[in-house]
Design a protein around this motif. Structure first.
Motif, PDB file in Angstrom:
ATOM      1  N   ALA B 278       0.818  -1.082  -0.072  1.00  0.00           N
ATOM      2  CA  ALA B 278       0.083   0.032   0.019  1.00  0.00           C
ATOM      3  C   ALA B 278       0.636   1.235   0.030  1.00  0.00           C
ATOM      4  N   GLY B 279       2.176   1.118  -0.025  1.00  0.00           N
ATOM      5  CA  GLY B 279       2.940   2.263   0.110  1.00  0.00           C
ATOM      6  C   GLY B 279       2.653   3.095   1.412  1.00  0.00           C
ATOM      7  N   GLN B 280       2.134   2.344   2.397  1.00  0.00           N
ATOM      8  CA  GLN B 280       1.560   2.945   3.612  1.00  0.00           C
ATOM      9  C   GLN B 280       2.534   3.387   4.588  1.00  0.00           C
ATOM     10  N   ARG B 281       2.588   4.561   4.949  1.00  0.00           N
ATOM     11  CA  ARG B 281       3.490   5.146   6.025  1.00  0.00           C
ATOM     12  C   ARG B 281       2.480   5.379   7.173  1.00  0.00           C
ATOM     13  N   SER B 282       2.279   6.744   7.716  1.00  0.00           N
ATOM     14  CA  SER B 282       1.422   7.026   8.733  1.00  0.00           C
ATOM     15  C   SER B 282       0.591   8.044   8.412  1.00  0.00           C
TER      16      SER B 282
END
Lengths: 284, 284
Positions: B278-282
């Protein structure tokens, strides 16, 4: 919708507080002040709090959460965008009329304009609101902006919208404070007459209304889901506008930038996988 | 860190504005007002704006963004939590002293307490801030709270922290407005004497400082990354406290709730996959 009952509780409470705020502003000006008219006197000034609270706070608040209402999720994104923009435009018109009222009143009474912190921040925020509306209309409603631009600007659009909304509320509290100090002389504000208690309460209602709207807007579980079957009625007649939805949803600039290049079926599958994997809904 | 230069720009600008705000508050009370002392007079009141701006705004702002400073990412999460809590505690102590100053001044001068909207919101927000600090300490620093509770409360902890911070700024603007109206008589506030322009500018600095801090805090790309190799020095000596980081990071309650049950290596792999996918950071 996850947490539907909690959402309903927040929605009903915020609408109730917004409605009570409008009602309180009317009771204030009709019961304790000079009512409403357009004669250069105090009754013309009174349009200022009434229209700001009605338009710039209550209607703007509804405009912000309109995408979150689950019973609108079957409507097209274009229709919802038009409602979002239309409510904001209504808020702007009412805010501008309320500014005209106060300038008109000041000029008729030879009171200087633009000396207070309230006026500095207030005029700035009306101008920023108008710019936000023009930019939002140009990028998200007109069919010319490329998807990459729409996605790149969405986090800024959302943040600046909420910042403007929060600043409008702070500015309204400043205005309430100014008005109570100037208007309450005998008895003075410091002796807490009923009008002071009543209007302080109005200020608290406005603040809590704003806090609830921002809470609802930043809850990822309450975001309008991405349309899987319904093709969004994009003005350019093109592909479903998942780009804006996903960018609003995630606030992840990395994802946004890559997403705008994915319009194929494979990309849609990849997106679904991502959603399933991460349990990802939306945030600001 | 993605967008490191942009982060530095925002950080330097916000610190500069915060520092200027403290400086302006000192210039205000020493150049235009009665300076600082503790004698029940106006110079005792003056501790109120100085300590609120220094502690409750500038130090609280730094406490909020301290996790975002990339050169602290090699420090343990426990150390950063202690700094976060310590700065907030400092802010609370200064806020309480500033309240004592203003109550003391009012009592000495027979001015009523707690009549204005500023005082209503201000006292409420100090109490909420103290509750937030006690709750945050109990849940995230003491070793007793289960991970599920830590994760479930994190979105509320972050939202209420930012709401309190924003409300403190709004309250400070109310206080500035009150003080300028009451203190400026000849010449009056409405004639825009230099003190009025100077202190209005201070109000604008405070507002922009708050907007920048909230922007930095809500940028997902600038979140402290989840530790992969460094074991967090959890007070209970247990597992790495990825739970809180991921819950802060995502703001996704679904994800949070499931994440707290995953402490195995497989879970870590799954988490990495999710991040990669998801290219997920915060976010908040």
């Amino acid at each position: 919708m996850e947490g539907y009952k909690r959402f309903l509780f927040f929605l009903v409470t915020s609408l109730l507080l917004g409605f009570l705020s409008v009602l309180f502003s009317l009771v204030w000006v009709f019961h304790w002040r000079e009512g409403l008219s357009w004669d250069g006197g105090a009754a013309e000034f009174n349009w200022h709090p009434v229209l700001i609270i009605t338009g710039f706070i209550f209607i703007q608040g509804i405009a912000i959460i309109v995408y979150r209402l689950p019973w609108t999720w079957k409507c097209s994104k274009l229709l919802m965008k038009c409602i979002h923009a239309g409510l904001h435009l209504t808020a702007l018109v009412l805010a501008v009329v309320s500014l005209v009222a106060v300038f008109d009143f000041h000029n008729a009474k030879n009171i200087p304009n633009m000396y207070s912190l309230h006026s500095w921040i207030g005029l700035t925020v009306v101008i920023l609101f108008a710019l936000q509306l023009v930019l939002g209309f140009s990028v998200y409603l007109l069919p010319f902006a490329p998807d990459s631009l729409r996605a790149a600007l969405m986090p800024i659009h959302v943040y600046s919208g909420l910042l403007i909304f929060g600043t409008v509320i702070a500015t309204a509290l400043l205005g309430i404070t100014e008005k109570l100090i100037f208007a309450l002389k005998t008895p003075s504000y410091s002796t807490s007459p009923p009008e002071a208690i009543f209007v302080n309460t109005l200020g608290v209602f406005i603040l809590v209304f704003g806090a609830l709207v921002i809470w609802m807007t930043t809850q990822p579980a309450w975001k309008r889901p991405q349309s899987q079957s319904v093709k969004a009625l994009h003005p350019n007649g093109g592909s479903p506008d998942v780009t804006e939805e996903s960018s609003t949803a995630t606030g992840y600039s990395n994802t946004d930038k890559s997403d705008v290049e994915m319009n194929s079926e494979a990309a849609a599958r990849k997106r679904n996988l991502k959603l399933d994997e991460a349990g990802q809904r939306s945030t600001m």
